[in-house]
Scaffold this active site. Sequence first.
Site, PDB file in Angstrom:
ATOM      1  N   GLY A   1       0.842  -1.194   0.000  1.00  0.00           N
ATOM      2  CA  GLY A   1       0.000   0.000   0.000  1.00  0.00           C
ATOM      3  C   GLY A   1       0.869   1.233   0.000  1.00  0.00           C
ATOM      4  O   GLY A   1       0.655   2.172   0.773  1.00  0.00           O
ATOM      5  N   HIS A   2       1.868   1.217  -0.866  1.00  0.00           N
ATOM      6  CA  HIS A   2       2.755   2.378  -1.002  1.00  0.00           C
ATOM      7  C   HIS A   2       3.600   2.245  -2.266  1.00  0.00           C
ATOM      8  O   HIS A   2       3.609   1.181  -2.907  1.00  0.00           O
ATOM      9  CB  HIS A   2       3.652   2.528   0.240  1.00  0.00           C
ATOM     10  N   ALA A   3       4.276   3.332  -2.593  1.00  0.00           N
ATOM     11  CA  ALA A   3       5.235   3.334  -3.703  1.00  0.00           C
ATOM     12  C   ALA A   3       6.547   3.905  -3.173  1.00  0.00           C
ATOM     13  O   ALA A   3       6.589   4.464  -2.060  1.00  0.00           O
ATOM     14  CB  ALA A   3       4.707   4.186  -4.860  1.00  0.00           C
TER      15      ALA A   3
END
Length: 140
Positions: free
Chosen positions: A56-58
């Site tokens: 749930g991130h980059a």
Amino acid sequence: MTLNNNTVFDCSVIDISKVHTSSGNITVVQNGDNIPFNVNRVYYLYDVPGGEVRGGHAHYKLEQYIIAASGSFEVVLDDGRNRRRITLNRPNLAIHIKPGLWRELYDFSSGSICMVLASHVYDESDYIREYSLFKKLKNE
Ligand code: TYD
């Protein structure tokens, strides 16, 4: 900071070779040989409760190899336009995640271990944890 314009199609699934012996298998990843970046950190996720979603991130600059060292799980990659779902279920498969891509990991099987080989040491400022910001940066 600008976000790398990599797409989900720039990520590959690598079949890492396996040394097979009658007493078991060995799979080796080593710098300068079969990984396109130097590994500066290894971490692993385990005891993930059923139904939990990780990631749930980059990242701005981090590159990773993600490996199901045991068990299986799903990885979804998202570049703001395209989504790609990949099942990892063998310890000699790795997804090469390039910088600038949103990822989510889910459907962890009981006892699974997600091993991550990472290009950089941990740095919270390298994360984008808000999807709306990710989309905005990706479209700039
Ligand atoms: P995070 O990267 O968000 O986990 P995941 O992508 O697997 O869902 O990290 C979860 C927590 O662990 C967060 O508080 C930061 C911490 N952490 C470290 O301290 N060092 C690390 O190398 C990593 C990957 C996470």
